[in-house]
Design a protein around this motif. Structure first.
Motif, PDB file in Angstrom:
ATOM      1  N   SER A  29       0.823  -1.211   0.000  1.00 45.33           N
ATOM      2  CA  SER A  29       0.000   0.000   0.000  1.00 45.33           C
ATOM      3  C   SER A  29       0.854   1.258   0.000  1.00 45.33           C
ATOM      4  O   SER A  29       0.554   2.223  -0.709  1.00 45.33           O
ATOM      5  CB  SER A  29      -0.934   0.012   1.219  1.00 45.33           C
ATOM      6  N   ARG A  30       1.925   1.242   0.779  1.00 40.99           N
ATOM      7  CA  ARG A  30       2.832   2.406   0.804  1.00 40.99           C
ATOM      8  C   ARG A  30       3.516   2.595  -0.546  1.00 40.99           C
ATOM      9  O   ARG A  30       3.704   3.716  -1.015  1.00 40.99           O
ATOM     10  CB  ARG A  30       3.850   2.249   1.931  1.00 40.99           C
ATOM     11  N   MET A  31       3.880   1.485  -1.182  1.00 38.98           N
ATOM     12  CA  MET A  31       4.501   1.569  -2.510  1.00 38.98           C
ATOM     13  C   MET A  31       3.531   2.220  -3.500  1.00 38.98           C
ATOM     14  O   MET A  31       3.936   3.053  -4.322  1.00 38.98           O
ATOM     15  CB  MET A  31       4.901   0.178  -3.000  1.00 38.98           C
ATOM     16  N   MET A  32       2.271   1.839  -3.414  1.00 39.10           N
ATOM     17  CA  MET A  32       1.259   2.424  -4.300  1.00 39.10           C
ATOM     18  C   MET A  32       1.104   3.913  -4.040  1.00 39.10           C
ATOM     19  O   MET A  32       1.051   4.722  -4.974  1.00 39.10           O
ATOM     20  CB  MET A  32      -0.082   1.712  -4.117  1.00 39.10           C
ATOM     21  N   GLU A  73      -1.116  -0.599  -8.987  1.00 40.42           N
ATOM     22  CA  GLU A  73      -0.750  -2.007  -8.958  1.00 40.42           C
ATOM     23  C   GLU A  73       0.725  -2.176  -8.621  1.00 40.42           C
ATOM     24  O   GLU A  73       1.544  -1.313  -8.919  1.00 40.42           O
ATOM     25  CB  GLU A  73      -1.047  -2.704 -10.282  1.00 40.42           C
ATOM     26  N   VAL A  74       1.020  -3.305  -7.984  1.00 42.76           N
ATOM     27  CA  VAL A  74       2.391  -3.724  -7.728  1.00 42.76           C
ATOM     28  C   VAL A  74       2.471  -5.159  -8.228  1.00 42.76           C
ATOM     29  O   VAL A  74       1.634  -6.004  -7.871  1.00 42.76           O
ATOM     30  CB  VAL A  74       2.756  -3.642  -6.234  1.00 42.76           C
ATOM     31  N   LEU A  75       3.441  -5.411  -9.074  1.00 42.91           N
ATOM     32  CA  LEU A  75       3.621  -6.761  -9.612  1.00 42.91           C
ATOM     33  C   LEU A  75       4.426  -7.597  -8.633  1.00 42.91           C
ATOM     34  O   LEU A  75       5.390  -7.120  -8.023  1.00 42.91           O
ATOM     35  CB  LEU A  75       4.290  -6.695 -10.976  1.00 42.91           C
ATOM     36  N   ASP A 114      -5.021  -1.975  -6.241  1.00 40.63           N
ATOM     37  CA  ASP A 114      -5.707  -1.264  -5.168  1.00 40.63           C
ATOM     38  C   ASP A 114      -7.056  -1.925  -4.872  1.00 40.63           C
ATOM     39  O   ASP A 114      -7.468  -2.046  -3.725  1.00 40.63           O
ATOM     40  CB  ASP A 114      -5.859   0.222  -5.489  1.00 40.63           C
ATOM     41  N   ARG A 115      -7.705  -2.437  -5.899  1.00 41.20           N
ATOM     42  CA  ARG A 115      -8.986  -3.132  -5.705  1.00 41.20           C
ATOM     43  C   ARG A 115      -8.788  -4.436  -4.929  1.00 41.20           C
ATOM     44  O   ARG A 115      -9.592  -4.774  -4.062  1.00 41.20           O
ATOM     45  CB  ARG A 115      -9.644  -3.412  -7.051  1.00 41.20           C
ATOM     46  N   ASP A 116      -7.711  -5.176  -5.218  1.00 40.90           N
ATOM     47  CA  ASP A 116      -7.417  -6.397  -4.463  1.00 40.90           C
ATOM     48  C   ASP A 116      -7.292  -6.087  -2.973  1.00 40.90           C
ATOM     49  O   ASP A 116      -7.778  -6.846  -2.123  1.00 40.90           O
ATOM     50  CB  ASP A 116      -6.111  -7.049  -4.931  1.00 40.90           C
ATOM     51  N   VAL A 126     -10.995  -5.400  -1.686  1.00 40.32           N
ATOM     52  CA  VAL A 126     -11.927  -6.531  -1.752  1.00 40.32           C
ATOM     53  C   VAL A 126     -11.415  -7.761  -1.008  1.00 40.32           C
ATOM     54  O   VAL A 126     -12.190  -8.476  -0.368  1.00 40.32           O
ATOM     55  CB  VAL A 126     -12.227  -6.872  -3.230  1.00 40.32           C
ATOM     56  N   ARG A 127     -10.111  -8.011  -1.075  1.00 33.39           N
ATOM     57  CA  ARG A 127      -9.573  -9.235  -0.472  1.00 33.39           C
ATOM     58  C   ARG A 127      -8.931  -9.043   0.891  1.00 33.39           C
ATOM     59  O   ARG A 127      -8.629 -10.017   1.570  1.00 33.39           O
ATOM     60  CB  ARG A 127      -8.538  -9.852  -1.412  1.00 33.39           C
ATOM     61  N   ALA A 128      -8.697  -7.805   1.289  1.00 30.57           N
ATOM     62  CA  ALA A 128      -8.042  -7.586   2.582  1.00 30.57           C
ATOM     63  C   ALA A 128      -8.886  -6.725   3.515  1.00 30.57           C
ATOM     64  O   ALA A 128      -9.295  -7.182   4.584  1.00 30.57           O
ATOM     65  CB  ALA A 128      -6.663  -6.964   2.367  1.00 30.57           C
ATOM     66  N   VAL A 129      -9.165  -5.507   3.121  1.00 29.33           N
ATOM     67  CA  VAL A 129      -9.917  -4.600   3.991  1.00 29.33           C
ATOM     68  C   VAL A 129     -11.307  -5.153   4.278  1.00 29.33           C
ATOM     69  O   VAL A 129     -11.760  -5.159   5.428  1.00 29.33           O
ATOM     70  CB  VAL A 129      -9.995  -3.178   3.380  1.00 29.33           C
ATOM     71  N   ALA A 130     -11.997  -5.630   3.261  1.00 28.02           N
ATOM     72  CA  ALA A 130     -13.358  -6.145   3.447  1.00 28.02           C
ATOM     73  C   ALA A 130     -13.407  -7.322   4.415  1.00 28.02           C
ATOM     74  O   ALA A 130     -14.423  -7.536   5.080  1.00 28.02           O
ATOM     75  CB  ALA A 130     -13.951  -6.542   2.101  1.00 28.02           C
ATOM     76  N   ASP A 131     -12.321  -8.061   4.523  1.00 25.53           N
ATOM     77  CA  ASP A 131     -12.255  -9.196   5.446  1.00 25.53           C
ATOM     78  C   ASP A 131     -11.496  -8.862   6.726  1.00 25.53           C
ATOM     79  O   ASP A 131     -11.178  -9.761   7.515  1.00 25.53           O
ATOM     80  CB  ASP A 131     -11.595 -10.398   4.757  1.00 25.53           C
TER      81      ASP A 131
END
Length: 139
Positions: free
Chosen positions: A26-29, A36-38, A51-53, A56-61
């Protein structure tokens, strides 16, 4: 007008390892003003965290950003394209896969990334998406 992805891609995309925390990602973004970070391991692209990942996959959970790592939230089955791909090919890949970003791979090596915004700027500079993509970041 550019004809190939290599002419409009962002070279040297930001990368992290699969074990990088999502707080670090997140800091890199934020610091790079990117979405995105590859994820790269042993020189090979293993996935992408967008940012969507993160939402949807972290904050939401309610996952802990310091202990949750990239490999836990990244998209791993990536569509990619080579730098000599024609722009229309990349557009079609994005349409077919309903994605907004494509890693650019030459052989086995990551050489860049291209976004739907990059394509909009190249193809239709007067579009709303091109305007938004070219605008200065909100800070």
């Amino acid at each position: 007008m550019a004809q190939h992805i290599g002419e409009i891609m962002t070279p040297d995309p930001v990368t992290a390892t699969p074990r990088a925390s999502i707080a670090e990602i997140s800091r890199m973004m934020r610091e790079g003003d990117i979405g995105e970070v590859l994820i790269v391991e042993n020189g090979k692209v293993r996935g992408m965290v967008t940012d969507r990942d993160l939402v949807v996959r972290a904050v939401a959970d309610a996952l802990d950003p310091e202990t949750t790592v990239a490999q836990d939230v990244c998209s791993a089955d990536l569509a990619t394209c080579p730098p000599d791909a024609e722009i229309d090919e990349a557009v079609q890949l994005m349409r077919d896969n309903a994605i907004r970003r494509l890693p650019v791979i030459e052989g086995d090596r990551l050489v860049g990334t291209v976004s739907i915004g990059d394509l909009a700027i190249e193809r239709d500079r007067s579009s709303a998406l091109a305007d938004i993509s070219a605008a200065s970041p909100n800070r």
